[in-house]
Design an enzyme around this catalytic site. Structure first.
Site, PDB file in Angstrom:
ATOM      1  N   GLY A 346      28.543  11.715  15.520  1.00  0.00           N
ATOM      2  CA  GLY A 346      29.448  10.608  15.146  1.00  0.00           C
ATOM      3  C   GLY A 346      29.442   9.532  16.219  1.00  0.00           C
ATOM      4  CD1 TRP A 349      26.072   6.426  11.621  1.00  0.00           C
ATOM      5  CD2 TRP A 349      28.008   5.553  12.335  1.00  0.00           C
ATOM      6  NE1 TRP A 349      26.479   5.493  10.686  1.00  0.00           N
ATOM      7  CE2 TRP A 349      27.662   4.944  11.102  1.00  0.00           C
ATOM      8  CE3 TRP A 349      29.191   5.161  12.962  1.00  0.00           C
ATOM      9  CZ2 TRP A 349      28.460   3.967  10.494  1.00  0.00           C
ATOM     10  CZ3 TRP A 349      29.976   4.190  12.355  1.00  0.00           C
ATOM     11  CH2 TRP A 349      29.601   3.615  11.146  1.00  0.00           C
ATOM     12  CG  HIS A 350      30.701   4.724  16.436  1.00  0.00           C
ATOM     13  ND1 HIS A 350      30.978   6.018  16.095  1.00  0.00           N
ATOM     14  CD2 HIS A 350      31.607   3.971  15.774  1.00  0.00           C
ATOM     15  CE1 HIS A 350      32.006   6.048  15.275  1.00  0.00           C
ATOM     16  NE2 HIS A 350      32.410   4.820  15.056  1.00  0.00           N
ATOM     17  N   GLY A 351      26.431   3.842  18.156  1.00  0.00           N
ATOM     18  CA  GLY A 351      25.557   3.009  18.972  1.00  0.00           C
ATOM     19  C   GLY A 351      24.552   3.823  19.745  1.00  0.00           C
ATOM     20  CG  PHE A 499      29.276   0.427  15.150  1.00  0.00           C
ATOM     21  CD1 PHE A 499      28.720   0.228  16.406  1.00  0.00           C
ATOM     22  CD2 PHE A 499      30.646   0.404  15.028  1.00  0.00           C
ATOM     23  CE1 PHE A 499      29.526   0.023  17.511  1.00  0.00           C
ATOM     24  CE2 PHE A 499      31.465   0.201  16.132  1.00  0.00           C
ATOM     25  CZ  PHE A 499      30.902   0.010  17.369  1.00  0.00           C
TER      26      PHE A 499
END
Lengths: 499, 308
Positions: A346, A349-351, A499
């Site tokens: 998770g 996934w954001h960066g 994102f």
């Protein structure tokens, strides 16, 4: 009297060949967001035409798909081609998967997932891999400096959920290509979510809600609230946070402390503001998207926080990563391990940065600790004191973690945290309020909005539904003027666009 | 039959509501556009109603812009760097500046009324290093009564982008600067086609001729192939600042200075402007940093927009 002072040529200018050409062209420097007034203006015309075809389902769907593709083109330009390619291939993959059995079906699913993810991995993570290879293995690969297509993280996750649901026989593949294209391209959720599941959305395509006066008011209020959250609160707080993070070592501990809260509110108002606008716009077209936030900062523990923050992503991670890994079916230790892995993914996934991994890991550890704590300590959830302490603790933990999210490096993040814990002097509070009255007011206002109980908010919303429909035009005018009044030179893109 | 009637009525009603929704966006935006294009200036209890496209020269919200600082800090602020000894004293200078900036906190500030600026209209343009420098320059502008009017950050750009596009001229015409900072070169420190780069630098120098400027060489961390010399020869004598010998703390990417690095860099530039530069510019070190940025920030990316 008024006529003499108004340049009537402005209407001609508004529809001049140059402006019309610009309206249909992609501009890298001015991509379309929901907050662009030009978008809202065009959206108004879109609705007028929509009103004439709303009862013709087929034409209406084609119209929305075309507008959605246009919207994506205005946001991401040439990447529209990539997006269309993904839609076509995923539609075909799902068809094939549904018609197969056993190993072949499984292999097709893996192939489709690798294919879908390859775009995301290439655009988002290839430079990260190169950078780390160069740093740790001493290689000298050149960076690609790729531009990340807007929304790719969101629509890749949507397409994965669709393929997996079809594989699991939880969802029949879309009968018509237009249905799948409608689901994927639907512009309100296209570029920054919420991550809509096909099984929730596809049934709505055939029978959307009928727009009545109440739905109209609900939609407009959502859109206005979203605009205010983003343009009035988040952007202004963002300015302060940016200044502090640009040169962190010259600011006092108290400034860092306030900046931490400022960013907590900024990211919440930015993303929930976007979600509000997206939900409002979808509602005006007759489609209801699920809420993406449910008062997350009122959560009394970290587990509840993740049920209330970016709900569509949390659910996606749970259903497509945590549960397939094994969930809580393989004993306590593995449950914790799966939780950590899920949160690490998770975070990533954001960066494409170690900071996001660290942020995910911190939340994962907190979730594990909370699970252990709740096994041994039973607290009555109705106990007001413990609930209050829980809210304070959770909010502060989440806020500290946001520092890693916001800082451009670990160095800056730790410097900021170090300042908060070792250099803070609460006597500076007075100086701070004198020096930065607007930031103080905005932080207090944010607290008021965030921590006001739902009952009060709902009461106010219900009251505003009683206003006659035409007054909403006045409300929109006032809101837009208020935004102009306080807007800064530079409107910042939505945080979650990256994102 | 009754159900059909009710359904038809609902659909008709739905159409009108969507129509209303469409006009709900168009009417307010048209009104705001009319106000924007008119010469009307509406006020509401002494608060002027702003226009959509107004060039907001004044800050959206009041932020105190001028400060006095404790005498001991003022003393530190007057640090002058002797550029001839710069390369030997870099470490020392860095340490002093760091101490200086760490020393400035809210305790040391006494707020006064906003200073009446009659200084320069400053524009800064350049590559990604300009992106790191402009916010620090903004603080210097506040301190010295100048106004940073525009910041043109052209990421990944080289001298070719600035020379062979009309972007610079357009920006000059629009923002009418009376002093320009150019920060370019980081993306071409290994360039070997120096003749071509030098002629591009001369084109740029010609474009901005007539406006005082400070041409800041790249803060490179490796020896260049001669780009600094090429730029220095193209710029007017005394207008080029050689940054390559500065010992600036690196950022995480190893290519750009970190935040402290940008502060030290700007401090060195300011000292040079006050003492040695051809175009003298008042550049006392700021007592407060993180001032609100009022300049128009133009972000371009050479990977997507070459400009020529």
């Amino acid at each position: 009297m008024l006529q003499s002072t108004v340049d009537i040529n402005f209407i001609l200018n508004l529809f001049s060949a140059e402006n019309i050409k610009a309206a249909f062209s992609y501009s890298f420097n001015e991509p379309w967001f929901f907050t662009e007034f030009s978008f809202l203006f065009v959206f108004g015309f879109f609705l007028i035409i929509y009103s004439f075809i709303v009862e013709k389902n087929k034409w209406k769907n084609v119209y929305i798909i075309l507008f959605s593709l246009f919207f994506y083109y205005k946001s991401s330009g040439p990447f529209l081609g990539l997006f269309i390619l993904m839609i076509i291939s995923d539609y075909l993959f799902a068809k094939y998967i549904a018609n197969q059995e056993g190993l072949k079906k499984k292999l097709l699913l893996y192939l489709s997932l690798v294919y879908s993810l390859s775009f995301l991995l290439y655009f988002k993570y290839s430079d990260f891999v190169v950078l780390n290879l160069n740093q740790f293995a001493g290689t000298h690969f050149a960076l690609n400096n790729l531009f990340l297509p807007i929304g790719i993280s969101f629509y890749t996750f949507q397409s994965i959920s669709y393929l997996v649901d079809v594989y699991r026989n939880e969802l029949a593949p879309a009968k018509r290509f237009s249905d799948y294209a409608f689901y994927m391209t639907f512009f309100p959720h296209l570029v920054a979510g919420p991550i809509v599941r096909a099984k929730d959305f596809l049934p709505q395509i055939a029978s959307p809600n009928i727009i009545d006066s109440r739905l109209y008011k609900e939609s407009i209020l959502r859109i206005l609230m979203g605009l205010m959250k983003k343009l009035f609160i988040a952007d202004y707080l963002g300015k302060y946070v940016t200044i502090l993070h640009a040169t962190p070592n010259g600011f006092s501990g108290f400034e860092h402390f306030m900046s931490m809260y400022a960013y907590s509110f900024q990211i919440y108002f930015d993303f929930s503001g976007y979600s509000d606008i997206a939900i409002g716009i979808a509602l005006l077209l007759g489609y209801r998207l699920k809420d993406n936030f449910d008062g997350p900062y009122l959560a009394s523990n970290i587990t509840i926080f993740w049920r209330k923050w970016h709900i569509s992503l949390s659910n996606w991670l749970k259903d497509y990563i945590y549960i397939p890994l094994g969930g809580s079916r393989h004993g306590v230790f593995k449950t914790y391990l799966f939780l950590l892995i899920t949160m690490l993914i998770g975070g990533f996934w954001h960066g494409a940065d170690w900071r996001f991994m660290f942020w995910g890991l911190a939340h994962g550890l907190a979730l594990v600790l909370h699970k252990i704590w709740s096994t041994y300590v039973k607290i009555n959830p109705k106990n007001m004191l413990f609930s209050f302490l829980g809210v304070v603790l959770t909010f502060n933990f989440v806020s500290i973690c946001w520092i890693f999210f916001r800082s451009s490096s670990f160095e800056i993040a730790f410097e900021s945290i170090n300042s908060i814990f070792t250099k803070i002097n609460f006597l500076e509070a007075y100086t701070f309020t004198m020096a930065r009255p607007e930031i103080t007011i905005l932080i207090l206002l944010s607290m008021l909005i965030v921590f006001t109980p739902f009952k009060v908010k709902n009461f106010l919303i219900e009251k505003s539904y009683k206003l006659p429909a035409f007054t909403y035009i006045i409300l929109i005018t006032l809101t837009l003027q208020l935004i102009i009044q306080f807007k800064d030179d530079l409107i910042q893109p939505f945080i979650y666009f990256q994102f | 039959m009754e159900n059909n009637d009710s359904s038809a009525k609902k659909t008709k009603n739905s159409k009108s509501i969507i129509l209303l929704a469409g006009f709900s966006f168009i009417i307010p935006l048209l009104l705001l556009n009319i106000y924007d294009s008119s010469s009307l200036e509406l006020s509401f209890s002494d608060i002027k109603l702003k226009k959509m496209t107004v060039d907001s020269a004044e800050p959206a919200l009041n932020i105190k812009t001028a400060v006095k600082i404790k005498p001991n800090l003022l003393k530190n602020n007057n640090l002058k760097a002797d550029s001839k000894k710069k390369s030997h004293n870099n470490h020392k200078l860095g340490a002093e500046k760091k101490e200086l900036y760490l020393a400035i906190n809210l305790d040391s500030i006494v707020y006064t009324k906003k200073a009446d600026s009659s200084g320069h209209r400053i524009m800064i343009m350049g590559d990604s290093e300009c992106g790191g420098l402009f916010s620090v320059l903004n603080d210097y502008c506040y301190q010295n009564g100048h106004e940073l009017v525009a910041s043109l950050v052209w990421n990944s750009a080289t001298i070719l982008n600035f020379a062979y596009s009309d972007t610079v001229i357009k920006a000059i015409n629009k923002y009418e600067p009376t002093f320009i900072f150019i920060v370019v070169g980081l993306n071409e420190i290994y360039a070997s086609d120096l003749k071509k780069r030098k002629s591009a630098a001369e084109i740029l120098a010609n474009k901005i001729k007539g406006i005082p400027y400070a041409w800041i060489g790249p803060a490179n961390y490796a020896e260049d192939n001669g780009i600094n010399a090429a730029f220095a020869s193209a710029a007017e004598p005394g207008s080029f600042f050689l940054s390559k010998d500065l010992n600036l703390p690196k950022g995480q990417d190893g290519r750009h200075p970190n935040s402290l690095g940008y502060q030290i860099w700007m401090a060195a530039i300011a000292n040079w402007l006050e003492t040695e530069a051809k175009y003298h510019l008042e550049m006392k070190h700021p007592a407060i940093r993180g001032q609100k940025i009022r300049a128009k920030i133009i972000n371009l990316n050479a990977a997507k927009y070459r400009g020529y």
